[in-house]
Every structure is written in C-alpha cells, then in structure tokens.
Design a protein around this motif. Sequence first.
Motif, PDB file in Angstrom:
ATOM      1  N   HIS A 104       0.829  -1.212   0.000  1.00 39.16           N
ATOM      2  CA  HIS A 104       0.000   0.000   0.000  1.00 39.16           C
ATOM      3  C   HIS A 104       0.860   1.258   0.000  1.00 39.16           C
ATOM      4  N   PRO A 110      -3.014   9.205   2.359  1.00 38.38           N
ATOM      5  CA  PRO A 110      -2.846  10.419   3.172  1.00 38.38           C
ATOM      6  C   PRO A 110      -1.936  10.270   4.384  1.00 38.38           C
TER       7      PRO A 110
ATOM      8  N   ALA B  81       2.675  16.204  13.679  1.00 40.48           N
ATOM      9  CA  ALA B  81       1.424  15.624  13.161  1.00 40.48           C
ATOM     10  C   ALA B  81       0.650  16.665  12.361  1.00 40.48           C
ATOM     11  N   HIS B  84       2.266  17.380   9.146  1.00 37.35           N
ATOM     12  CA  HIS B  84       1.898  16.326   8.183  1.00 37.35           C
ATOM     13  C   HIS B  84       0.576  16.679   7.492  1.00 37.35           C
ATOM     14  N   ARG B  87       1.209  19.475   5.077  1.00 33.03           N
ATOM     15  CA  ARG B  87       1.875  18.990   3.869  1.00 33.03           C
ATOM     16  C   ARG B  87       0.850  18.413   2.895  1.00 33.03           C
ATOM     17  N   ARG B  88      -0.076  17.635   3.422  1.00 36.16           N
ATOM     18  CA  ARG B  88      -1.087  17.014   2.555  1.00 36.16           C
ATOM     19  C   ARG B  88      -2.056  18.056   2.000  1.00 36.16           C
ATOM     20  N   PHE B 275      -7.740   4.700   1.991  1.00 29.96           N
ATOM     21  CA  PHE B 275      -7.044   5.387   3.085  1.00 29.96           C
ATOM     22  C   PHE B 275      -6.116   4.411   3.809  1.00 29.96           C
ATOM     23  N   PHE B 276      -6.624   3.231   4.073  1.00 32.82           N
ATOM     24  CA  PHE B 276      -5.817   2.135   4.613  1.00 32.82           C
ATOM     25  C   PHE B 276      -5.970   0.933   3.693  1.00 32.82           C
ATOM     26  N   THR B 379      -6.812  16.717   6.182  1.00 29.38           N
ATOM     27  CA  THR B 379      -6.199  16.289   4.917  1.00 29.38           C
ATOM     28  C   THR B 379      -5.227  15.123   5.064  1.00 29.38           C
ATOM     29  N   GLY B 380      -4.525  15.064   6.184  1.00 30.90           N
ATOM     30  CA  GLY B 380      -3.478  14.059   6.323  1.00 30.90           C
ATOM     31  C   GLY B 380      -3.833  12.923   7.259  1.00 30.90           C
ATOM     32  N   GLY B 381      -5.031  12.979   7.833  1.00 27.04           N
ATOM     33  CA  GLY B 381      -5.449  11.906   8.717  1.00 27.04           C
ATOM     34  C   GLY B 381      -4.794  11.899  10.084  1.00 27.04           C
ATOM     35  N   ALA B 382      -3.975  12.904  10.376  1.00 29.10           N
ATOM     36  CA  ALA B 382      -3.325  12.963  11.697  1.00 29.10           C
ATOM     37  C   ALA B 382      -4.246  13.713  12.652  1.00 29.10           C
ATOM     38  N   ILE B 383      -4.856  12.991  13.573  1.00 23.35           N
ATOM     39  CA  ILE B 383      -5.881  13.614  14.409  1.00 23.35           C
ATOM     40  C   ILE B 383      -5.269  14.581  15.421  1.00 23.35           C
TER      41      ILE B 383
END
Lengths: 518, 518
Positions: A104, A110, B81, B84, B87-88, B275-276, B379-383
């Motif tokens: 992956h 993302p 985070a 990140h 960046r996205r 996403f994953f 955008t980057g999924g970093a909560i």
Amino acid sequence: MNGARSLLTTLVDAGVDVCFANPGTSEMHFVAALDTVGGMRGVLTLFEGVATGAADGYARIAGTPAAVLLHLGPGLGNGLANLHNARRAHTPMVVVVGDHATYHKKYDAPLESDIDAVAGSVSGWVHRSLRPADIAADTMAALDAARRGVVSTLILPADVSWSDGAGPAPAASEPEEPAVDGDAVRAAAAALRSGERAVVLVGGDATRAPGLAAAVRIGEATGASVLCETFPARLERGAGVPAVERLAYFAEAAAEQLAGARHLVLAGAVSPVSFFAYPGKASDLVPDGCTVHVLASHRGAAAALEHLADELAPGSTPAVAPSTRPALPTGDLNAFAAATVIGALLPEGAIVVDESNTAGVGVAAATAGAPAHDVLTLTGGAIGYGIPAAVGAAIAAPDRPVVSLQADGSALYTISALWTQAREHLDVTTVIFDNGAYDILRIELQRVGATSGAEPGPKARELLDLGSPAMDFVQIAEGFGVPARRVRTAEELAAALADAFAEPGPHLIDAMVPSLLS
Amino acid sequence: MNGARSLLTTLVDAGVDVCFANPGTSEMHFVAALDTVGGMRGVLTLFEGVATGAADGYARIAGTPAAVLLHLGPGLGNGLANLHNARRAHTPMVVVVGDHATYHKKYDAPLESDIDAVAGSVSGWVHRSLRPADIAADTMAALDAARRGVVSTLILPADVSWSDGAGPAPAASEPEEPAVDGDAVRAAAAALRSGERAVVLVGGDATRAPGLAAAVRIGEATGASVLCETFPARLERGAGVPAVERLAYFAEAAAEQLAGARHLVLAGAVSPVSFFAYPGKASDLVPDGCTVHVLASHRGAAAALEHLADELAPGSTPAVAPSTRPALPTGDLNAFAAATVIGALLPEGAIVVDESNTAGVGVAAATAGAPAHDVLTLTGGAIGYGIPAAVGAAIAAPDRPVVSLQADGSALYTISALWTQAREHLDVTTVIFDNGAYDILRIELQRVGATSGAEPGPKARELLDLGSPAMDFVQIAEGFGVPARRVRTAEELAAALADAFAEPGPHLIDAMVPSLLS
C-alpha cells in the motif's frame, strides 16, 4: 500464527508484559491479538506522548522494557519528545510503529510518511519487518538492543501484522554487563591520588545506592568532590543513602562547582556542557587545565566505581544521609514553602517524578533527609515528561507512592496522562507548581536583556505568560477524572498531601506559588 | 541588526504578520525581537501541535502563510502531526525551528537531536541558516517555497539569531500560477465527449467556487459525475455554491461512486486510493479499464477546469445549491440529530473546521443548503487538527464565525488549543461529538473480526473505550478559560448553539451522542 500474535507472544515470553498504546486502524490486528495472546497488559493513553513518557517512567523503575504501540508517522511524531528523553536516559524501550501494508505504501495514501527517518532521530535500533516469518526474530533483536539501553523501533506493516506464517522466536540473549576497564580504573586512581583537586561525576547506572556508595567512599578517601549528572535517569537518595550533590543546571553555577578541578572522573556521566549556549559564554564546562578521565559509560559505571573504591579505600563504608525532616511551615505558599511541606511529608519508598523546573528549586534540599526515594528527572529537556512518566512508574511499582512534581507550563503538553492515571487507578499524587508563567523563560529573557542592554518588551513578556486567562488545573484534572484541589497556604498543601497519600488512586494538588521573579 | 530581527523584518515586509509560537531558551532572541520589530503578532500556544495546526488553519483561510516558532527537535516533533496535515493540504507555512548555537552542537547537549531529518519528513523546503548575513535571503527563499504550497522549515541556530551582521532581503518573487496544459485540456475534453462514463475528481485549488463552478458546468454538459477529493483543504459549499459530492472515506463506498467509470479526470486531486489497506481489498480505487487523465495538480486546477468548461460548455452557468435548511429536530440527541441542528443554525459566512470523524456522518447533508461556508478537513489523517485549526481560522478571519466540529477522541490530542482561543478571545464555537469511544476504531475492529471470523475480545474493546472514566469536556474547557455546557437533547443543542453564536468569544458544547455502533 499471524505477525501480530507472533510479536505479542515473543514479547510476553521475553518478559515484556505491559504495552502503552494509542492505536489506529493499521494496528487493529495487534489490538485484536491482545485477546488471543495472554499475558500482555494494554494501557490506553489519549496521546502518543503519554504512551512514550509512560514507557520511559516504567522502564526506569521496572528495569525492564515496556512496549509502546504507535500509529504511523504522525503517531510517532506525537511520541517523539518523550522518546528523546528516553534516548538521553538510556531507557530500554520497544516501540512498535504500525505502518501501511507493504504493497500500500507506493500509493502515498494520506497517512503515508517517512517513519524510518523520524524514528532514526531517537532510536538506537530501527527495523522494518517485511514478513510474518521474520517477526519473532526481529522482535528479539529489538529487545536485545533495548536491553542495552536504547529505544528500539520496530516498524510493523499492517499486512505483516495480519498475515499468517510467523515462526518461533530465537532464544533471548541477556545483555552482558560491560567488563570493568582496568586501565581506566588505574588512571582514575592515579589522578585521585595526585593530591590535585578532583571531581567524580556520576551518572548512568551509578546513580543508585551501590554506585553512589562507591563514589562517596572514593570522595571520602581522596578528598575528591562527588557530583551527580544534572539530570539523572533515576537517582536514589534520602535517609540511609549516600548523598551526592547534582551538577547545577545553569552554567554559571555548574562552573562554580567544577572550579579549580585538575581532574574530572566520568563514571557513567558525559563530560559536562552547558544546557544551552549563551553569547560570550563557554559551552564546555570542563575548567581549563582539567584532565578528563572516562572511567565508564552509562552501563557498568557502578561496577567500575566499586572497583575504584576498593582500590582507593578498601573496606571503607560511606557516610549516608541522616534521617531528618524539615518542620511543617505555615503561612502563604511559595516555591520554598511548598518544597518544605513535601520534604516534611514525603512517604516511605516514594518515587518522585520531578518536572518542577524552576519552581522546584527548593525540593532537593527539603527532601535530602526524607525516607529513601527515587527521583526521575527530565533527562532530555523535552518538557511534557512528568505526568506520563508518573503513569509508567506507578504501573511498574504498584506498591510505591508516586509523587509527581510538575511545573504548570510543562504540565499542559501531556495533560491527558491524568486520564490514564484515573483509568488505571494509579497511586499518583501530582503537585502542580502553579506560577502562571513559563518562569524559566522569563529568567532566560532577563539574561537576554542583560546581554543586549535592552529591557524585554511587552510582546516578549506576554509570550511567556500563562496567566491570561489563568488555567484552572482543578477543573482540568477533574475533567479527566482525577480528584483535585487548590491550595494557597502551607497548611492547605500539607492537608491536601496527607489526604492524597492516605487515599489510593490519583490526586492532583494545584499549589499556587508566586513566580521566582515576582 | 541581528539575525532574529532580520528574520522578523523580512517576514513582516513580505506580509507575514502572524507567528504561532511555543518558544524556548534557544528562541529567546527571536522573542525579544518581537518588540523591536513592529508588525508581527505573536500568538502563544501551550503545545507545538497547536501552533502548527493553527498556522495550517490560518493559511487555508488567509491564503497567505503564517510563521510558526518551535523549540529544537522535540518542539518540532510535537508539531509534526499537524505539519503532516499541512503537507497534505499544500498549505503554505514558514516554520522556524530554533536550534543550539552552531558551535554548541558538537557538544551533544541534552536537547541536541537531528532536526534536519525530522523536518525533512514533512517539509518541501528545509534549510539551516549559518550566518546572520544569510538570514534575509534564506527567509525569502523559505517564503517563496511556502507560497508554492509547501511547509518550509528554516532552522535558526541561536548564535545566528543573536549575532549582528544581517543584510537586506532580496525582492519577493510572487509565485506564478502554473500555466494551463493545453494538451491535458484537450485530452480530458476528448474523454468527456466520448460518451463513456466519466468522473471528474476535483481537489487542490479547485474546491472553491470558481473551480467548482467550472467542474459542475463540465458535468452538466457531458453527463460526467463530479466528485471532490475525500479530504479537501478548503471546500466552499452551501447555498449559492455549485455542489459536489465528496469521495467517500471507506473504500467500499468510494468504489461504488467510481464504479463503471471509463475515464477519471483529475483536477487538483490525486488518483484515489484506499485510506488504509485491508486484507484482500484493492488499494487502488481506479476501476479496471478506467483511464486516468491528469488535468492539473493542486495549483492551477481551477484555471484548468475553467478552460475545460469553456471548451465543453461555452457560456454555460452551473446549477448552485439551493438555500434550504432542515427543520430543528426535537428529542434525544444522536449524531444525525446533532447534524440537523447544526444545519438549521449554521451562521452566515461560517468557517466549519471538521474533525467530527464518524460522528459527523450526517453533517454534510444537513448543511448542504445552509448559507455559504468553508469547510476545512483533516487532509493528512493525523488527528488533533480541529481545535488548533479553528484558532488559526479565527485569527485569519476575525469577522467570520468559526464552527469547530470535533470528535471526542481526537479532541484530546491538542485540547490546550482551547486556552489560546480564550486568550485571543476568538469567535469559535466548538461542538464535541461526545460518544465516549474511538468509534472509528470500533468500526475497524469489527472489520477485523469480520475478516478473521473472530469476535473482538474484551481487551481489544477496552483499548478503544474512552468512557472509563468518562471525560468531562465542560470542566476541561472551563479549566482552559472557555465557557462550556453539556447538551443531551436537540433542543438543548439548539439553545446552546444560538447562545454561542450570539456571544463573541469562544464557547464549547459537549454534545452527548450515542456511538454509531450502539
């Protein structure tokens, strides 16, 4: 067996049975495996910096590594500051960072990022497992490295975690103690016998009773000063323990402690340098004309000191700190009164996690004769360590009271660790030294002003002020499930501490102290 | 002029006049310079992740970069985070990381670490300034890079900051808009005229009204579906704005949206991937037999779509979303009722910062016809993005109400951002979707169970539960100085929202909603 189960099985079989975790989707198979593999205690934290700080505090007390479970690069980033502290403390730790599935990664989803680069900045060992069949051996390698005093980071791709094909683990190799270096012992002995002023600086594994006893015997026999590194990972002290002064934080004060030394013997400590550089001031704190003798690095320092003590003072017994407590003060609270109250009441066998920074200036003196206790300090200078480390220390030693001395500014970096204290019903008493400012930075700003001749202006001062609005640590703590109260006098602090020590579970005391600059 | 003043002067002269900061000793000269160089607003945050998230939210709304001031490697780590996410999002940002003095680095002082390696993982531009004379040019280079949509990291050694000798700044070079690629436009036009099923996926700078209008015109003229990337940096929507559906988060749902497409035109978006990864599921969401046409990358996507629309549908006007609001619901609150209340009351010109995750599932539909608003997404999924981003958005647009929709678990990563909201008296209304769990992970764990055939066990479930003890967001918010209340019914939420929107300054509403799985 899939990779996740293999990893857990290998850890548990090797004696690693606590995992501080803040998992995400890529770690779900690891999480699911907690129920199929017995023996691992998963401890949930609300933020990765809590998990890494807790693992550090745990290992410093347990002496064995904990595991940490983090979610991809951003999770590792959130945990990085306390991994930095762990690196400086030589804390053994196994960090498992879940990553995207191997196939992956090329899609640059993302959450994709360069985990290896970030992990490399804090880890003594980094490896990415690429096949379930490798997991057990990789885990043992991580553990072997960790036990030599490094943060080991094992990157676990999701498909390696969920796929079957894992093999058995190789046998563990207990790390050997480093051999004592006879030449180094003889050189140090010669220096200490020279009659010239000498300082023995202890650190690493020499900051517990055996190493300290040897160091103090050496000092008593030779007249050398014995100092402890500024931020020991775990310092044993108090009544019955040989006492050593710590090297001061501010370079001016440290320079005074070292002034005139012709020999500096390093036993587990690194050569002293200024924490920060300042215009026109030396970074290297070793006085001119002083010879540095490296007796031992952080592992094996206690053993080397014992050899040296037996050489210089065979059969001697060191003086130990007497059992003395300060009287309970009364009246308005300030940093020194608070320290005195703590010294008067510190319980038997306490673990003191000290991130009190400037406000804790009086604590060392006030607790010098309190019952023997361990002190964990901020080894790497990355604030936000104390509350998480208290979590880990309390899990490592459930029968010992943990006293978490915490500056207000630093507390806010990882404040959610209070919730894990409540969730796990940990016996931690947190004292917030609440002065409403980044006091250390106000001191530093004054130093800038003294250098440049310009008084700090209002914008600069405002940027170091935490009082507008004032934070209410009582509400915050209770919001996380920890009973809390605010104290403004020495009597109130004493009563609050007595209550907290008497009742199991976590408590927080918001101790209102004026700034040292006010 | 010293390096710090040169840096500040260069930034201010180039129009960067807000700096989100969490400074330390190595940045004290930068802090002191805030008073000697006029025009820079320093905004204090209690944690670096708040500073970086705020800078991201600021730039997404202001369109111009903010500066961020961080303290050494651990400070950068704490901010990583949200860098990140930036960046996205292709957010322009200038991150200044203070470092030890150049001559001090070799001493490996406790806070020394590999800043460059960590910065490289999130930055499109990284540079270490080595002389005060270089600072102005280095700052301009950082800014030029940032304006092209990257995080620029300028590492500022303390001695370079405090030493004199800085020179003047070179002239700014406004970044040119990328030219529209005529070949790409023609290729996309041919694909869209083919009569085969086509999807236009918009992202980057095409998710605001002009780009959306062009995309919708294209869809209307050709029958192509128009979708927006799953996590746009800034999506304009609501009454009067051409409406596009977002690509779904879960791969199964996204695959359905794309099913049967023979052509996928990417306008500012990247090719869709899961996403994953999941066992046995494809990562690449482009259907078999579908040709991908890259019309434009994140910059210049709106312009390219306008060219394409003028080619395919000259002179056409797109349909826009009608002005419609749902009726206010009554009774017990759940995720959908909460969304409906928000849709009924969303104020004119709102900026919605959306980190509501699973609990926000109903928000998009409920607000589709609300007054035009902007949505900032993860955008980057970093909560841990939402509360800080709301800080920045509110500072960028002081006249617009900011509505911060926040999942409970994610809120705890950067909760101290509430204090900066209070300190700066920002007009932010935070709604916590409080379901007492990491609901997204409970869903993911169910998916693991469905794959492996094993029901998730108690240890796994416990590791995703936030309810023991229950967090009290009202106390936590008030502890940080933000007025707060808890609501359990739709009527209570409506009343709380109305009050919050009517009164300036920050408010928090703890909306108790059941888990989607309960």
